[in-house]
Design a protein around this motif. Structure first.
Motif, PDB file in Angstrom:
ATOM      1  N   SER A 376       0.828  -1.206   0.000  1.00 55.02           N
ATOM      2  CA  SER A 376       0.000   0.000   0.000  1.00 55.02           C
ATOM      3  C   SER A 376       0.861   1.255   0.000  1.00 55.02           C
ATOM      4  CB  SER A 376      -0.926   0.003   1.227  1.00 55.02           C
ATOM      5  OG  SER A 376      -1.727  -1.160   1.265  1.00 55.02           O
ATOM      6  N   ILE A 405      -6.728   5.727  -6.612  1.00 54.12           N
ATOM      7  CA  ILE A 405      -6.829   5.133  -5.270  1.00 54.12           C
ATOM      8  C   ILE A 405      -7.942   5.806  -4.469  1.00 54.12           C
ATOM      9  CG2 ILE A 405      -5.631   4.821  -3.074  1.00 54.12           C
ATOM     10  CD1 ILE A 405      -3.017   4.601  -4.665  1.00 54.12           C
ATOM     11  N   GLN A 427      -6.931  -1.357 -11.077  1.00 55.48           N
ATOM     12  CA  GLN A 427      -6.226  -0.583 -10.057  1.00 55.48           C
ATOM     13  C   GLN A 427      -4.968  -1.300  -9.598  1.00 55.48           C
ATOM     14  OE1 GLN A 427      -9.491  -1.044 -10.411  1.00 55.48           O
ATOM     15  NE2 GLN A 427     -10.718   0.340  -9.159  1.00 55.48           N
TER      16      GLN A 427
END
Length: 614
Positions: A376, A405, A427
């Motif tokens: 992340s 995001i 994504q």
């Protein structure tokens, strides 16, 4: 390659003709639907063979209420279709009057070699993965209950989000006459996989100005878990990924050049993506926010882009008209997989936000073992580093990555519906690409300081990473692709199905489709009516049909039942000791018939040989 004005005019005419044909077909369908009464449509839809949950179709899907709402949708469809056709005609006439300039388009031989190499690698990955992964539940559901029902039912019956409409309609249209639509569905995913690599190569080569690095990055992106895994699945996720990239590349170039062809590519990609899986909404919101930031920066509104997106929205509406009019709006927006939860927004956020690392780690599981939040953070690090970069391409990437995001997270929070990991495949691959480009950027910058060639080192690093993932990712396929263990599930259900003799008549419930597919591959006699079946297979939560059945075995929530009294004699035939012989008051084995010539018995499947009386 040089495209003359005449060739450009021909290509433009073909594009307009295809678009007009789609709107004309949708408008014609809407008019046909309005002209039919509810009962007529029920008879029309039910006249073919049985289909998934057909017993509940007129109570849970196509009800009089849905027909009433469908009339409204059809009316809107006619209005939208006519307006869109008028606009397309006006736009075409204006385009014809303006004329077509000569366009240059060239593909160097070295680029052909790189693309061919990427395609060969992707083909090898598909071949290996296809042999490694047996059919999954979702694949078989799509192949049997969507594509297997033909083009119209694929488009009109939205029983579950498993029906990726465009993907299944393509499978049905192209391969409907073939026996195994699961294999042909996997082939469609392979074609999407290879086309995706080509699209990414041309775009990426222009961004980083190095074809070899671009090729290395694409190989790395190809071995990410969701990309490689769904490239060998008969599901619509690779087609969704391809369409999303078409939309992104079109928007990227249009915001940079303003050329109409890129605006058109953005519209076409958006329509394809929505037509495949509606979860493209997450990506599309980010793209529209990107457009909005550009309008704010330029202090103007691009009405041509706005109109093209409205036409794209109209095309999506026309594509979904059959599903809206036969399955209802609620089947798409309120089914249990996408319906908003009842909890408050704060409670949902508190439950969803801590799971964000799980989504990032879905692209590759290895970094999660080091630190759960590492992937992340890597998704966000290039945004920080490139936000004020002197290279415009890196600044644009940072902006879109941040929007991608944040818009995905915000949309999920507003909808209060937890998405499946696989639905954010774009994504995840885009984030993986940004991380790879950031690594290359760092290595090249470091090499410049050390006065060494950083590009070969960066390419080698990316390729070594790709090799590592290529060796490691297949081990994750079975468990992590759908988060249930595909291989053991298939093995267990196949073993359960193998207990049924091939001479038996077997019926299956609606939710027993997985066993049904495996049974058909064993050439078991499949019957639709359980009353004439000797065996019955169902999902454990479904009720048993009327009849005296006993449980024989179960595997992966699939249960096998045998009619009471059936036994397995040594010759493999089925016997039932409860059938009365009307001639003598005794009992007959199931499937044995009275031999009229001698008063004896003959087993099922054996016939009197007239030449010898045997």
């Amino acid at each position: 390659m040089i495209l003359s004005g005449t060739m450009c005019r021909s290509a433009s005419r073909v594009a307009y003709l295809v678009a007009a044909s789609c709107f004309l077909a949708g408008t014609g369908y809407a008019a046909w639907y309005l002209s039919r009464k509810y009962d007529n449509l029920v008879v029309f839809y039910m006249q073919r063979d049985a289909f998934y949950r057909d017993a509940q179709w007129t109570t849970d899907f196509f009800t009089p209420t849905v027909k009433h709402a469908g009339n409204a949708f059809a009316t809107i469809g006619i209005v939208v279709g006519l307006i869109s056709l008028a606009y397309l005609y006006r736009s075409w006439r204006k385009r014809e009057r303006r004329g077509f300039a000569t366009s240059r388009f060239s593909v160097p031989r070295v680029d052909v070699a790189v693309i061919s190499s990427i395609a060969m690698i992707q083909g090898a990955l598909w071949w290996y993965g296809n042999g490694l992964l047996p059919p999954s539940f979702d694949e078989i559901f799509s192949a049997l209950n969507a594509a297997g029902e033909g083009v119209f039912r694929s488009l009109s019956y939205y029983m579950l989000p498993n029906n990726h409409l465009l993907f299944n309609a393509l499978n049905a249209a192209a391969f409907g006459s073939m026996g195994d639509l699961l294999l042909t569905g996997r082939i469609i995913s392979l074609v999407s996989f290879i086309a995706l690599g080509a699209i990414q190569f041309f775009w990426l080569k222009g961004v980083i100005k190095n074809r070899w690095l671009a090729g290395a990055v694409i190989v790395l992106l190809s071995v990410l878990l969701p990309v490689w895994g769904f490239a060998v699945q008969a599901r619509g996720y690779l087609l969704l990924l391809l369409a999303s990239w078409l939309a992104f590349v079109g928007l990227w170039h249009y915001l940079g050049s303003g050329k109409a062809r890129w605006r058109g590519l953005f519209a076409v990609g958006s329509v394809m993506a929505y037509a495949t899986v509606p979860v493209f909404l997450y990506v599309h919101v980010a793209m529209l926010c990107w457009v909005l930031t550009d309008w704010i920066k330029e202090r103007r509104i691009d009405y041509q882009l706005l109109i093209s997106q409205l036409i794209a929205g109209a095309a999506v509406l026309m594509f979904y008209l059959p599903a809206l009019t036969f399955s209802g709006f609620q089947s798409i927006t309120a089914n249990r997989y996408v319906a908003a939860g009842t909890e408050e927004y704060g409670a949902f956020a508190a439950r969803f936000l801590p799971t964000l690392p799980d989504y990032a780690n879905y692209s590759t599981q290895e970094l999660a073992e080091v630190f759960p939040w590492l992937m992340s953070l890597l998704f966000l690090l290039p945004v920080v580093a490139w936000w004020r970069s002197r290279v415009k391409g890196y600044r644009r990437l940072a902006c879109f990555q941040l929007l991608l995001i944040s818009c995905t997270v915000v949309t999920v929070l507003l909808m209060r519906a937890v998405p499946f990991h696989r639905t954010i495949i774009f994504q995840l691959q885009f984030g993986g690409m940004v991380v790879a480009l950031f690594l290359i950027w760092g290595i090249v910058a470091l090499g410049r300081r050390l006065r060494v060639k950083g590009t070969p080192i960066a390419a080698a690093t990316v390729l070594l990473s790709a090799l590592y993932l290529a060796l490691d990712t297949p081990q994750k396929f079975s468990l992590h692709l759908y988060y249930y263990d595909i291989v053991p599930t298939y093995t267990a259900v196949a073993e359960l199905v193998s207990q049924v003799p091939t001479t038996a008549r077997v019926a299956f419930s609606d939710e027993g489709f997985y066993a049904r597919y495996l049974g058909k591959n064993r050439e078991i006699t499949v019957v639709e009516d359980p009353a004439v079946a000797e065996f019955y297979m169902k999902e454990r939560r479904e009720p048993l049909p009327e009849g005296n059945f006993e449980l024989v075995g179960s595997a992966a929530d699939i249960e096998l039942y045998r009619r009471v009294g059936l036994v397995y004699p040594s010759d493999g035939l089925l016997l039932l000791r409860t059938q009365k012989d009307p001639s003598d008051g005794g009992t007959l084995p199931l499937g044995e018939q009275k031999n009229p010539s001698d008063g004896g018995m003959m087993p099922l499947g054996e016939q009197k040989d007239p030449s010898d009386g045997g």
